[in-house]
Design a protein around this motif. Structure first.
Motif, PDB file in Angstrom:
ATOM      1  N   UNK A   1       0.839  -1.209   0.000  1.00 23.31           N
ATOM      2  CA  UNK A   1       0.000   0.000   0.000  1.00 23.31           C
ATOM      3  C   UNK A   1       0.867   1.249   0.000  1.00 23.31           C
ATOM      4  N   UNK A   2       1.891   1.254   0.882  1.00 16.82           N
ATOM      5  CA  UNK A   2       2.784   2.407   0.940  1.00 16.82           C
ATOM      6  C   UNK A   2       3.548   2.556  -0.371  1.00 16.82           C
TER       7      UNK A   2
ATOM      8  N   UNK B   1       2.629   1.767  -3.267  1.00 16.71           N
ATOM      9  CA  UNK B   1       1.767   2.287  -4.328  1.00 16.71           C
ATOM     10  C   UNK B   1       1.432   3.758  -4.106  1.00 16.71           C
TER      11      UNK B   1
ATOM     12  N   UNK C   1       3.537   6.130  -2.470  1.00 21.79           N
ATOM     13  CA  UNK C   1       4.670   7.064  -2.506  1.00 21.79           C
ATOM     14  C   UNK C   1       4.906   7.713  -3.879  1.00 21.79           C
ATOM     15  N   UNK C   2       4.877   6.924  -4.990  1.00 25.28           N
ATOM     16  CA  UNK C   2       5.108   7.581  -6.287  1.00 25.28           C
ATOM     17  C   UNK C   2       4.085   8.676  -6.601  1.00 25.28           C
ATOM     18  N   UNK C   3       2.878   8.543  -6.068  1.00 23.05           N
ATOM     19  CA  UNK C   3       1.862   9.565  -6.281  1.00 23.05           C
ATOM     20  C   UNK C   3       2.117  10.758  -5.373  1.00 23.05           C
TER      21      UNK C   3
ATOM     22  N   UNK D   1      -0.611   5.487   6.782  1.00 26.67           N
ATOM     23  CA  UNK D   1      -1.128   4.580   5.763  1.00 26.67           C
ATOM     24  C   UNK D   1      -1.987   3.518   6.439  1.00 26.67           C
TER      25      UNK D   1
ATOM     26  N   UNK E   1      -6.198   1.616   5.403  1.00 28.89           N
ATOM     27  CA  UNK E   1      -7.093   1.536   4.249  1.00 28.89           C
ATOM     28  C   UNK E   1      -7.855   2.842   3.995  1.00 28.89           C
TER      29      UNK E   1
ATOM     30  N   UNK F   1      -5.653   5.601   2.682  1.00 31.16           N
ATOM     31  CA  UNK F   1      -5.049   5.157   1.433  1.00 31.16           C
ATOM     32  C   UNK F   1      -6.045   5.285   0.281  1.00 31.16           C
TER      33      UNK F   1
ATOM     34  N   UNK G   1      -5.439   7.737  -2.813  1.00 32.58           N
ATOM     35  CA  UNK G   1      -5.273   7.230  -4.173  1.00 32.58           C
ATOM     36  C   UNK G   1      -6.299   7.875  -5.109  1.00 32.58           C
TER      37      UNK G   1
ATOM     38  N   UNK H   1       0.500  17.737  -2.680  1.00 33.77           N
ATOM     39  CA  UNK H   1       0.001  16.445  -2.209  1.00 33.77           C
ATOM     40  C   UNK H   1       0.452  16.099  -0.800  1.00 33.77           C
TER      41      UNK H   1
ATOM     42  N   UNK I   1     -15.410   1.056  -0.840  1.00 28.16           N
ATOM     43  CA  UNK I   1     -14.538   2.181  -1.168  1.00 28.16           C
ATOM     44  C   UNK I   1     -13.338   1.730  -2.003  1.00 28.16           C
ATOM     45  N   UNK I   2     -12.893   0.485  -1.800  1.00 24.53           N
ATOM     46  CA  UNK I   2     -11.822  -0.031  -2.654  1.00 24.53           C
ATOM     47  C   UNK I   2     -12.302  -0.121  -4.100  1.00 24.53           C
TER      48      UNK I   2
ATOM     49  N   UNK J   1     -14.609   1.689  -5.467  1.00 25.88           N
ATOM     50  CA  UNK J   1     -14.720   3.055  -5.981  1.00 25.88           C
ATOM     51  C   UNK J   1     -13.372   3.661  -6.322  1.00 25.88           C
TER      52      UNK J   1
ATOM     53  N   UNK K   1      -8.927   2.311 -10.320  1.00 24.23           N
ATOM     54  CA  UNK K   1      -9.007   2.997 -11.607  1.00 24.23           C
ATOM     55  C   UNK K   1      -8.827   2.040 -12.769  1.00 24.23           C
TER      56      UNK K   1
ATOM     57  N   UNK L   1       5.457  -0.097   6.724  1.00 24.22           N
ATOM     58  CA  UNK L   1       5.282   1.193   6.046  1.00 24.22           C
ATOM     59  C   UNK L   1       6.649   1.750   5.642  1.00 24.22           C
TER      60      UNK L   1
ATOM     61  N   UNK M   1      10.399   4.243  -8.255  1.00 20.86           N
ATOM     62  CA  UNK M   1       9.313   3.670  -9.035  1.00 20.86           C
ATOM     63  C   UNK M   1       8.422   4.786  -9.598  1.00 20.86           C
TER      64      UNK M   1
ATOM     65  N   UNK N   1       4.961   6.378 -11.436  1.00 17.76           N
ATOM     66  CA  UNK N   1       3.519   6.221 -11.286  1.00 17.76           C
ATOM     67  C   UNK N   1       2.906   5.461 -12.459  1.00 17.76           C
TER      68      UNK N   1
ATOM     69  N   UNK O   1       4.478  -0.692 -10.769  1.00  9.62           N
ATOM     70  CA  UNK O   1       3.540   0.061  -9.945  1.00  9.62           C
ATOM     71  C   UNK O   1       2.144  -0.555 -10.042  1.00  9.62           C
TER      72      UNK O   1
ATOM     73  N   UNK P   1      -1.506  -5.060  -3.381  1.00  5.95           N
ATOM     74  CA  UNK P   1      -2.068  -4.376  -2.212  1.00  5.95           C
ATOM     75  C   UNK P   1      -3.580  -4.545  -2.168  1.00  5.95           C
TER      76      UNK P   1
ATOM     77  N   UNK Q   1     -24.970  -0.857  -4.057  1.00  5.85           N
ATOM     78  CA  UNK Q   1     -23.953   0.149  -4.370  1.00  5.85           C
ATOM     79  C   UNK Q   1     -23.851   0.337  -5.889  1.00  5.85           C
TER      80      UNK Q   1
ATOM     81  N   UNK R   1     -22.769   3.580  -7.649  1.00  4.17           N
ATOM     82  CA  UNK R   1     -21.592   3.676  -6.789  1.00  4.17           C
ATOM     83  C   UNK R   1     -21.742   4.749  -5.721  1.00  4.17           C
TER      84      UNK R   1
ATOM     85  N   UNK S   1     -21.674   5.365  -2.029  1.00  4.47           N
ATOM     86  CA  UNK S   1     -21.119   4.630  -0.903  1.00  4.47           C
ATOM     87  C   UNK S   1     -22.130   4.425   0.233  1.00  4.47           C
TER      88      UNK S   1
END
Lengths: 253, 102
Positions: free
Chosen positions: A103-104, A106, A108-110, A129, A131, A134, A138, A149, A197-198, A200, A203, B14, B24, B26, B31, B38, B76, B81, B83
Motif C-alpha cells: 500500500x505504501x 503504491x 509514494x510515487x503519487x 497509511x 485503508x 489510502x 489514491x 500532495x 470504497x476499494x 470506488x 481505476x 510502512x 518507481x 507512477x 507500480x 495491495x 452500491x 456507486x 457509498x
C-alpha cells in the motif's frame, strides 16, 4: 464514477503556487467527511470490543495512535486478551500488517514530488497509511498539483487520526456496553466500507480483478494456512489480476 | 507490548514500503502490479472480517453476513456507486437478520 459529494471541491487556481499552509488547511477541511465518520464508527465498535475484553483506556489510545490500522489493532487485541507472549504476538501482528508495505509502495510515487521530497517526511507521513486514508489518497491526490500532495495528505491524516482517537475515547468512557446488535453492526462496517470504497477507488481493471480474486482466494488460503494465508492471497491474487490485465490490454492493441 | 508487537510490527512495513518504492514511477508496470497485490491483500482481509469475525458479529450465521455484503455491493452498483447507499443496505440486511434469527 465517483459521485459522493460529501467532500468539498478543492480549489486549485491554475498557474499559481499556493502556500503549504493553504494545503494543510485543505487537508484539514477534507477530513470532515464520510470516511472519517465511518472510520469513527468502526473505532467505536473496537472501543466496545476492547472494553469488554478488559483493556484499559491508555491501551486503547496507544494502540490507535501507534498502530492506526484497525485490522492490525484487532489482531493485537486478540493476542493481548489471550495472554500471548511477546514474540508470537509480534509475529501475528507482523503477518497481519504485510499489506501496509505494498500500500505504501503504491502511494509514494503519487505522493512525492520527484527527488525534491525528503525521505524523512515520507517516512513520517507513511505512519498514517491505513485503508481509509489510502483509498482517499489514491483517489484524491492525482487531482492535486504535485507540490500540494504531501501537505494536503499530512493535514488530512493528522486531523482524521485526532478525531477518531477522540471518538474512541468518548466511546470507551461513555458506552459501558452497547446492545449486542449494534456492536455487531459496527464491527460489520469495516469490511463493507473497505470493500465498497476499494471498488470506488480502483481505476484500472486490474484493481477490480484483484479485489474480486482476493475476496475469493482470501478464505481459501486462510483455511489452508491461517498465518501465511493473507500474504499468499495478495501475491497470488494480485499477480493473477496483473497477468490477466496485461493479456487483455495486449489483445486489444 | 504495544510498542514492540504493535508499533514496530506495523510501521516496519510502512517504512520498508517507503524505501522499496525508490524511484518507481507512477506509470510503470511494477507500480500496477504492486497496486494489484495491495488490493488483493486488502480484499483478503475483507473476506476474513466477513467470514471469520470477532465479537458480537460472530454470533450471526455466516450466510447472513455473506448475504448482507452481497446485497450491499449490489445496491452500491445499482445506486451508481453511492457509498452510503451500499453501506446502509448491507447493515439493514444484517440487523434485520439479527432480529429475525436471534
Amino acid at each position: 464514477m465517483q459521485n459522493q459529494s460529501n467532500t468539498d471541491e478543492i480549489e486549485a487556481p491554475e498557474g499559481q503556487r499556493l502556500s503549504n499552509r493553504y494545503w494543510y488547511g485543505q487537508g484539514f477541511k477534507n477530513a470532515f467527511s464520510l470516511p472519517t465518520v465511518i472510520l469513527s464508527m468502526a473505532f467505536i465498535g473496537f472501543a466496545s470490543l476492547a472494553r469488554e475484553a478488559g483493556l484499559t483506556l491508555d491501551q486503547v489510545v496507544l494502540m490507535s495512535a501507534f498502530l492506526w490500522a484497525l485490522p492490525s489493532i484487532v489482531v493485537l487485541t486478540g493476542a493481548m486478551v489471550s495472554d500471548l507472549a511477546l514474540l508470537p504476538t509480534f509475529i501475528a501482528v507482523t503477518l497481519s500488517s504485510v499489506r501496509l508495505m505494498p500500500m505504501t509502495m503504491a502511494l509514494i510515487p503519487i505522493l512525492r514530488e520527484g527527488k525534491k521530497t525528503a525521505n524523512w517526511r515520507l517516512l513520517l507521513v507513511s505512519h498514517f497509511v491505513a485503508v481509509t486514508a489510502w483509498v482517499f489518497a489514491m483517489r484524491k491526490l492525482p487531482e492535486l498539483p504535485r507540490y500540494a500532495r504531501l501537505p494536503f495528505l499530512t493535514g488530512f491524516s493528522i486531523t482524521v487520526c485526532t478525531l477518531v482517537i477522540c471518538v474512541s475515547v468518548a466511546a470507551f468512557i461513555s458506552f459501558p456496553k452497547l446492545p449486542a446488535f449494534i456492536g455487531a453492526a459496527l464491527v460489520f462496517l469495516t469490511p463493507i466500507y473497505f470493500m465498497l470504497s476499494m471498488w470506488g477507488a480502483s481505476r484500472l481493471a486490474s484493481d477490480k480483478l484483484a479485489l474480486g480474486l482476493g475476496l475469493i482466494l482470501g478464505p481459501i488460503f486462510h483455511l489452508y494456512d491461517p498465518e501465511l494465508g493473507l500474504l499468499l492471497t495478495g501475491l497470488v491474487g494480485g499477480t493473477l489480476a496483473f497477468i490477466f490485465y496485461q493479456i487483455r490490454s495486449r489483445g486489444r492493441l | 507490548m504495544i510498542a514492540v508487537a504493535g508499533w514496530i510490527a506495523t510501521d516496519m512495513w510502512r517504512w520498508i514500503g517507503v524505501f522499496a518504492s525508490g524511484k518507481m514511477s507512477e506509470t510503470s508496470q511494477i507500480f500496477i502490479w504492486v497496486r494489484a497485490v495491495a488490493t488483493a491483500l486488502i480484499a483478503g482481509i475483507i473476506a476474513r472480517l466477513i467470514l471469520f469475525p470477532s465479537g458480537e458479529l460472530a454470533e450471526t450465521p455466516m450466510w447472513l453476513r455473506i448475504l448482507a455484503a452481497a446485497w450491499g455491493a449490489f445496491s452500491y452498483k445499482v445506486a451508481r456507486e453511492h457509498l452510503m447507499v451500499g453501506i446502509v443496505s448491507a447493515e439493514v440486511v444484517l440487523i434485520s437478520g439479527w432480529f429475525i434469527l436471534l
